[in-house]
Every structure is written in C-alpha cells, then in structure tokens.
Design an enzyme around this catalytic site. Sequence first.
Site, mmCIF file in Angstrom:
data_model
loop_
_atom_site.group_PDB
_atom_site.id
_atom_site.type_symbol
_atom_site.label_atom_id
_atom_site.label_comp_id
_atom_site.label_asym_id
_atom_site.label_seq_id
_atom_site.Cartn_x
_atom_site.Cartn_y
_atom_site.Cartn_z
ATOM 1 N N SER A 133 31.295 41.296 30.328
ATOM 2 C CA SER A 133 31.941 39.975 30.306
ATOM 3 C C SER A 133 33.229 39.877 31.096
ATOM 4 O O SER A 133 33.783 38.782 31.216
ATOM 5 C CB SER A 133 32.191 39.543 28.858
ATOM 6 O OG SER A 133 30.994 39.079 28.270
ATOM 7 N N LYS A 136 33.326 37.215 33.690
ATOM 8 C CA LYS A 136 33.769 35.836 33.445
ATOM 9 C C LYS A 136 35.071 35.529 34.167
ATOM 10 O O LYS A 136 35.395 34.356 34.411
ATOM 11 C CB LYS A 136 33.892 35.585 31.944
ATOM 12 C CG LYS A 136 32.552 35.597 31.198
ATOM 13 C CD LYS A 136 32.740 35.340 29.713
ATOM 14 C CE LYS A 136 31.398 35.131 29.000
ATOM 15 N NZ LYS A 136 30.642 36.365 28.813
ATOM 16 N N SER A 190 34.299 34.624 24.589
ATOM 17 C CA SER A 190 33.339 35.199 25.535
ATOM 18 C C SER A 190 31.978 34.522 25.450
ATOM 19 O O SER A 190 30.933 35.174 25.506
ATOM 20 C CB SER A 190 33.184 36.707 25.290
ATOM 21 O OG SER A 190 32.742 37.359 26.462
#
Length: 437
Positions: A133, A136, A190
């Site tokens: 993640s 991101k 997230s």
Amino acid sequence: MRALVLAIATAAALVTVGPTAPAHAATAAQAAQAAQAAPVGQAAPVASAARAPLPCPKAPAPKVSRPPRPVPPPAVPQDRVVGGEQLDTPGLVAPAGAPAPPAVTATSWLVADLDTGAVLGACGPHEYGTPASTQKLLLAATMLPKLDPKQVVTVTRGDLAIAPGSSAVGLLVGGRYPVETVWLGLLLNSGNEAANVLARLGGGSEGVTGGVRAMNEEARRLGARQTHAVTPSGLDGKGQFTSAYDLALIARACFANPLFRRYTLTERTQIPAQPALKKGGFQIQNENQLIYRYPGALGGKTGFTELARHSYVGAAQRGGRRLVVTLLGAEGRPARGWQQGAQLLDWGFALPRDASVGRLVAPGELDAAEAAPTGSPSPPTATAPWHGPAATAVRRMVEGDWRVIGPVAGGGATLVGLLVAVLVARRRPRSIGRRRA
C-alpha cells in the site's frame, strides 16, 4: 586541464582530511568530484561493481510462509546509479565515520532529507521490491494536483472490485462522497476501494486503466525509473515493482503538497452518512502509529501483503530538518514497520547536517538530461549532493562575487576546493545553476 583540476583537488583533500579537520566537513575532493561528475543516470568512470558490498545490519526475523517472490525485471545499469554511484549496491551505504544504522528486518531501506534531497544512508536502495500500500503514495502524487477535493463522486460497483479481505474504508455502492473524504479513506485507512475511486476519477474516459497509466507517467517524471504500477492500491499485480530510492522520490513529491501534509497527519475523520441508502456515518482512524508516538512526526504510509510483507514510508522533523524513511520487505516482528522506520529516522537525525551518500533527483531532471542535445551543458551531477554554505559560495563566485571566499574558506584546502569547483563550473555553465536538490 582535467589533470590539473584533479591534482589540485587531491592535494586539497589531503590537507582537509587531516586529524584537525571535522569529520563532517565538505572536502575539496568532494567539491571537485561534484563539479566533474558524470551526468545523472550515468555511471562514473570507476565502476561500483569493483567494491564489495557491505552487509546491511539485520534483525532476526521469524520464518513465515509467503508466496514465491516474483522475478524482478533485469537490472538496468543507468537506473541503479540514479542519485549517485554509491547507491549502486545491494548492501549498505553510509557516510564515512557514521555510526552503524540500526538492525532492521527490511530487505531494503533509505533515509533522506526532504528539503535538500540528500540521501543520508541506505540498504540496497535500487533493489527491486514490492510496494504493497505504499503504492498509494504514487496515486497521491499523481492525482492530488488534478482532483478537486470538494467534488462529490458516486461510488460504482466496479470501485469495490478488490481482493476479498483486503483493507477497505467501507464506501458504499451508490454512495456520494467528497473527494477529500475519499483521500482521507485512502491515507488513513488504506482503503483499496478508495484507490479505485480516485484512479477512476483521475483516469478520465479510460477509468482505472487511465489512472494507472498516469501513475506510471508520474513515476517516470519523478525519476522513479524502477517503479511500475499495475494496481492503483498496491494490491499485488504481475510486474509491479518499486525500490526504496523510488519510494523516497515519490514521498518527497507527496510531502511537497500541502493537502497531502494535512491529510497524512489527520488522526481521525468521519465518513458521512448516506441517507439515500439508509446508512449512517462512521469514524475512521489513522493507522500510521508514527504520528501518535514519534515526536515531530509528519506522516507517511503503511503497507502489507503476504507477498510484499511490510512496507513503510514515514517522515518527521527535528531541529529544523525534515527526514523521510522508506523500507520494503520487512517483517512485523520483532518490530513493526513504523517502529523500524522510527529507528532509522533516529539514526538519520543523529548524522551531521551535511552527511550524504547521494541525492534524490528533482522531478523532470532525468527526462531533461536525456532530451538534452549532444554537447549541451551537463545536467546536475549524479554523485552525492554538495549543498549548504559551500555550494552557495561556489554559485556566487561563478557569478563573479569573490567576497565570499573569506567567510566560507575555513582552511586552505577548502579554499582550493572552492576555486576548483568554480573553475570547472565556469567551463560548464549552468551545471550548478540548474541543480535542484
């Protein structure tokens, strides 16, 4: 001419590194090297392969069951020297005389100065890793400048096409949410469906596919040549890679955006109710423990998949400095990802302000260097950054102001180094003026 410059620089270096010289002082040899170094992305004359890599301090990690690691792309030599020749190593790179960095479980990591771009130390900075993640952040760097935070977006069924059991905020199909709320869901919780929403919105007529394409274009613009996005969320995808160095470039772009700085430090927010769907609102909290437990924390991003293991990006400020840490392939024991990041930040803050082993290239710098016609002024150097009062002095002397010699030159060697740098800079105009750290 080149022989003369090297001779002067070598003599100056011998004086500077004597027993009375401070360990963190910028030497004349560094000045000459910075002035003559190969262009960004090109190897210096001495191949780094001749140096045996130093092992990175490793903390014992528990054995875990994990899917087979994907085969990374073939190494591209010029990508491995982006930011400096010293960064072309699978092992440890740290300033001379620096204390040993903490032992962590991460397979690769990097600590850099957000403001100057100096890389303070790293372990395998250009080794391929899986982002999870932390990807991101690339989505944020790409889409934050494009999307209106006040725009209201309607969530589609396709937005919820994420891996079962993966992290999600709880956005509802048919729900209407301000883009700012979706960003907070992405960065605090997230949310993988939030990533799909933002990529779709920023991808225009191509939807998520266009959003991912824009992410890869932004990675290239930033100089993150070892990064390839396949999913906007960081959920594992074939051919998806990044590196600790690339994550630092991406994080630096994010922290330059005031909206990102505010979002990433938000501790909690309310996801609004959806009256049309007869669903109430609820609160989410920031999962990045650094912001609660590390004095001066600026925020960052956590990441985990079974394949990638733990990844982490965190930043903090102390004593007028802002540092960022990136790590890939860590285990959550004996210390969690953010805790390993905190240990590395402590190590970085303990180093002298001018310590460096390389630098973070500026956005667009590599593209500009590649587009420059043959024989044009050289782009900024790929070696360790030379910044601070000495660099300012060189710049002013190049412009004809020689009054700075007295205040800056603490000794003969430093003075000679400055003169060498000015001489070379005048032969290669704009190389210093174009440098952006």
